[in-house]
Design an enzyme around this catalytic site. Structure first.
Site, PDB file in Angstrom:
ATOM      1  N   ILE A 138     -66.523 -21.483  -8.666  1.00 32.82           N
ATOM      2  CA  ILE A 138     -65.451 -22.820  -8.786  1.00 32.82           C
ATOM      3  C   ILE A 138     -64.423 -22.684  -7.689  1.00 32.82           C
ATOM      4  O   ILE A 138     -63.801 -21.574  -7.703  1.00 32.82           O
ATOM      5  CB  ILE A 138     -65.005 -22.580 -10.289  1.00 32.82           C
ATOM      6  N   LYS A 139     -64.348 -23.546  -6.999  1.00 35.86           N
ATOM      7  CA  LYS A 139     -63.636 -23.497  -5.840  1.00 35.86           C
ATOM      8  C   LYS A 139     -62.249 -24.038  -6.325  1.00 35.86           C
ATOM      9  O   LYS A 139     -61.899 -25.161  -6.945  1.00 35.86           O
ATOM     10  CB  LYS A 139     -64.003 -24.558  -4.624  1.00 35.86           C
TER      11      LYS A 139
END
Length: 368
Positions: A138-139
């Protein structure tokens, strides 16, 4: 198999594609890149998804079904993008099983939340649950508000790709956020060996901003420094990475099974046509790093890129000298990084607007 890309991979650089589309997934293109171009990971962003959704009809059926269910634009975007990332994760799953850290696919939290810690955490949890694959990342942006969100996500056992890092100072704060998250995860009884993270250090934009300032200064000493800042900045970041991973704090976590948060060289497409088109790959070869490339850069390296061995380790002092020289000729380095982060967040948000507009267009099209 591309010999040049294989040589890059053999040098310890993980090659990740900075692109994803349903077409790549369904035609077998992504699987072919894994097999033939040494690709071992994928990164995405809203602009990439907007381009993919606008170009073809592969999303129409799902968009139509979601519209018939009464889903909102944001819900449609969430469903479309998590579907692609989930399927890409499945394609990369054998790589994830065969390697320690690769086979990862990244998806960003909503960019409008870049300055909201709690909503960023909520978005990260929602994406992690929806994709529901152990090899998703997850960025989360490395804004000041993003730092505690990184810690919170890691503490929950969520693997994170930290994005929008420009300065070494902020990168050090990112590494601290990661280690703090691992310490909290350990205290909560989480299995540290299952948590992965990369820190995406943006490269080309540093040269773009600093070169502009050097050209405005205009002295021979200033113009001589063009094209040197971005690589030097990344090398300084790698020196900071090495320093942290020699610490007792890191060793204690590693002994519990923790994985290092690898540096990832992002924004590696060359913006200045006067520079070699493989500059930010060739000059940043070092083991235990990731280079995420647009396909154009990957193809350029496959055609004429060079691997000259480790060109990063031990060059921290040289990198520092480049920045000393930049300051001496009149570049306000602190302001450069402030501008880059501000612009980065603005571009982050603009890319989301582009994606929203694209999906609204698709929704209108399927209603007709």
């Amino acid at each position: 198999m591309s010999d040049r890309l294989k040589a890059l991979a053999d040098a310890g650089v993980s090659i990740w594609l900075d692109d994803l589309s349903r077409e790549r997934i369904e035609t077998g293109n992504l699987a072919d890149l894994v097999k033939e171009k040494s690709v071992v990971g994928v990164t995405t962003n809203p602009t990439i998804f907007a381009s993919a959704i606008a170009k073809g009809e592969r999303y129409d059926e799902q968009v139509r079904a979601l519209v018939n269910e009464g889903k909102s634009v944001d819900e449609v975007i969430f469903a479309l993008t998590t579907e692609d990332v989930r399927n890409a994760c499945d394609i990369l799953a054998p790589v994830a099983e065969a390697t320690k850290d690769d086979g990862r696919v990244s998806i960003e939290v909503e960019p409008d939340l870049a300055n909201d810690t709690e909503k960023t955490i909520a978005s990260a949890k929602a994406l992690w649950a929806a994709v529901d694959r152990p090899n998703v990342l997850i960025k989360i942006p490395a804004t000041l508000e993003g730092l505690p969100a990184i810690t919170a996500a890691i503490a929950e056992g969520i693997s994170v790709n930290v994005t929008l890092i420009f300065s070494v100072e902020r990168y050090q704060a990112v590494m601290d956020a990661y280690l703090t998250g691992l310490e909290q995860a350990k205290a909560a009884g989480k299995d540290l060996s299952k948590i992965r993270s990369v820190a995406s250090f943006f490269v080309s934009r540093v040269d773009t901003e600093i070169d502009k300032r050097l050209e405005a200064i205009g002295t021979p000493e200033a113009t001589e420094l063009r094209g040197k800042a971005a690589v030097a900045n990344a090398i300084a970041a790698y020196a900071a990475f090495e320093e942290v991973h020699k610490s007792e704090r890191w060793t204690a976590l590693a002994d519990e099974g923790a994985n290092a948060q690898r540096p990832l060289w992002a924004s590696t497409g060359v913006k200045n046509p006067d520079y070699p088109d493989t500059l930010y790959v060739t000059d940043l070869v070092v083991a235990d790093t990731v280079n995420t490339m647009p396909e154009k850069t990957m193809e350029a390296f496959a055609d004429h890129g060079e691997v000259k061995g480790d060109v990063v380790t031990g060059k921290g002092a040289e990198a520092a000298q480049v920045f000393d020289s930049l300051r001496e000729v009149g570049v306000d380095v602190d302001d450069v990084f402030l501008v880059l982060e501000t612009e980065g967040v603005d571009k982050f948000k603009a890319s989301w607007t582009e994606l929203v507009d694209t999906v609204v267009g698709q929704i209108e099209a399927v209603k007709q």
